[in-house]
Design an enzyme around this catalytic site. Structure first.
Site, PDB file in Angstrom:
ATOM      1  N   GLY A  14       7.358   0.909  -2.749  1.00 45.82           N
ATOM      2  CA  GLY A  14       7.935  -0.166  -3.546  1.00 45.82           C
ATOM      3  C   GLY A  14       9.420  -0.079  -3.796  1.00 45.82           C
ATOM      4  O   GLY A  14       9.911  -0.581  -4.803  1.00 45.82           O
ATOM      5  N   ASN A  16      11.651  -1.680  -2.121  1.00 43.38           N
ATOM      6  CA  ASN A  16      12.125  -3.072  -2.019  1.00 43.38           C
ATOM      7  C   ASN A  16      11.795  -3.825  -3.312  1.00 43.38           C
ATOM      8  O   ASN A  16      12.620  -4.591  -3.815  1.00 43.38           O
ATOM      9  CB  ASN A  16      11.480  -3.775  -0.819  1.00 43.38           C
ATOM     10  N   ASN A 109       9.181 -12.256   4.064  1.00 41.42           N
ATOM     11  CA  ASN A 109       8.837 -10.891   4.486  1.00 41.42           C
ATOM     12  C   ASN A 109      10.111 -10.152   4.886  1.00 41.42           C
ATOM     13  O   ASN A 109      11.053 -10.751   5.417  1.00 41.42           O
ATOM     14  CB  ASN A 109       7.874 -10.931   5.693  1.00 41.42           C
ATOM     15  N   HIS A 111      11.477  -7.036   7.275  1.00 43.13           N
ATOM     16  CA  HIS A 111      11.035  -6.214   8.406  1.00 43.13           C
ATOM     17  C   HIS A 111      12.180  -5.278   8.805  1.00 43.13           C
ATOM     18  O   HIS A 111      13.339  -5.717   8.888  1.00 43.13           O
ATOM     19  CB  HIS A 111      10.615  -7.095   9.590  1.00 43.13           C
ATOM     20  N   ASP A 152       5.408 -11.365  11.978  1.00 46.10           N
ATOM     21  CA  ASP A 152       6.875 -11.228  12.099  1.00 46.10           C
ATOM     22  C   ASP A 152       7.480 -12.329  12.969  1.00 46.10           C
ATOM     23  O   ASP A 152       8.482 -12.120  13.651  1.00 46.10           O
ATOM     24  CB  ASP A 152       7.246  -9.853  12.692  1.00 46.10           C
ATOM     25  N   GLU A 181      17.702  -3.165   3.985  1.00 50.68           N
ATOM     26  CA  GLU A 181      16.580  -4.040   3.600  1.00 50.68           C
ATOM     27  C   GLU A 181      16.731  -4.508   2.157  1.00 50.68           C
ATOM     28  O   GLU A 181      16.579  -5.696   1.842  1.00 50.68           O
ATOM     29  CB  GLU A 181      15.258  -3.287   3.710  1.00 50.68           C
TER      30      GLU A 181
HETATM   31  C1  GRF Z   1       9.491   0.202   4.629  1.00 50.98           C
HETATM   32  O1  GRF Z   1       9.308   0.952   5.799  1.00 50.98           O
HETATM   33  C2  GRF Z   1      10.115  -1.090   4.972  1.00 50.98           C
HETATM   34  O2  GRF Z   1      10.816  -0.999   6.162  1.00 50.98           O
HETATM   35  C3  GRF Z   1       9.009  -2.036   5.172  1.00 50.98           C
HETATM   36  O3  GRF Z   1       7.951  -1.556   4.376  1.00 50.98           O
HETATM   37  C4  GRF Z   1       8.144  -0.164   4.110  1.00 50.98           C
HETATM   38  C5  GRF Z   1       7.927   0.125   2.665  1.00 50.98           C
HETATM   39  O4  GRF Z   1       9.026  -0.122   1.919  1.00 50.98           O
HETATM   40  N1  GRF Z   1       9.411  -3.370   4.789  1.00 50.98           N
HETATM   41  P1  GRF Z   1       8.958   0.012   0.312  1.00 50.98           P
HETATM   42  O5  GRF Z   1       9.769   1.241  -0.055  1.00 50.98           O
HETATM   43  O6  GRF Z   1       7.499   0.165  -0.063  1.00 50.98           O
HETATM   44  O7  GRF Z   1       9.564  -1.227  -0.225  1.00 50.98           O
END
Ligand code: GRF
Length: 208
Positions: A14, A16, A109, A111, A152, A181
């Site tokens: 988590g 992101n 999303n 990626h 994707d 990201e």
């Molecule tokens: C990461 O590898 C990211 O590239 C992809 O999901 C994975 C988990 O990211 N989007 P997060 O730290 O759980 O957000």
């Protein structure tokens, strides 16, 4: 403008999600996370939600007969909370056609590559960065896109490039891409909340 109501779907740590939480706190994003939903009970992202007083929902895929029923449960939560935007932040389950069509151009999303390279079935997490190094490309990066029925394949909102150095490893590349990201995901959500994204066919026009 009233804050956009978001649901964030996760399967892992988590980071992101954390970037979105902090961007809301810093008033960069005019939105509110009404629910964090995970298919993994031990996803640390659920703990991040709880620590920020956000409704954290674990939905066990094994409690449902099939993916359609599982997605209908998610749909029920989205509808109950009157969600405007669904964010897939490291979410590793397939969304049903019914859910995707109900939230057309309202599911985003993130990626960890420059789509259309190194994406699609099987390209997630470290697999992406290993493929990037194995292929020998000189640049990779992160892509934020709207979700359509494919994997994707939806219209691309934002991308940012990350240089691949000769001494990069899967770990060092993952770290560099992950920080990008966080940046592009927050920017894309901000643009969505400010109604500055216009989808024309496969293209997303940004009215900055
Ligand atoms: C990461 O590898 C990211 O590239 C992809 O999901 C994975 C988990 O990211 N989007 P997060 O730290 O759980 O957000």
């Amino acid at each position: 403008m009233s804050p956009i109501k978001m649901a964030v779907l996760i399967s892992g740590g988590g980071t992101n999600l954390q970037a979105i939480i902090e961007a809301i706190e810093d008033k960069v994003i005019n939105g509110e996370i009404k629910a964090v939903i995970s298919n993994k009970q031990n996803a640390y992202g659920l703990e991040r939600a709880r620590l920020n007083n956000i409704d954290a929902c674990f939905i066990d895929r094994n409690s449902f007969d099939n993916n359609k029923e599982y997605n209908n449960e998610i749909l029920r939560i989205l509808e109950n909370k009157d969600i405007d935007l669904v964010v897939l932040a490291g979410y590793l389950q397939i969304l049903s056609t019914k859910l995707v069509s109900k939230y057309q151009n309202k599911i985003i999303n993130i990626h960890p590559s420059l789509i259309p390279s190194f994406c699609g079935k099987g390209f997630y997490g470290e697999n992406v960065h290993k493929s990037v190094l194995d292929y020998g490309v000189k640049v990779t990066g992160a892509t934020v896109h709207f979700v359509d029925e494919g994997t994707d394949t939806g219209p691309i909102i934002l991308q940012e490039v990350v240089k691949v150095e000769d001494d990069d490893t899967v770990e060092s590349l993952q770290k560099k891409v992950l920080s990008v990201e966080h940046k592009v995901l927050v920017e894309a959500i901000k643009l969505f909340c400010e109604n500055e994204l216009k989808v024309e066919g496969r293209r997303v026009l940004i009215n900055r």
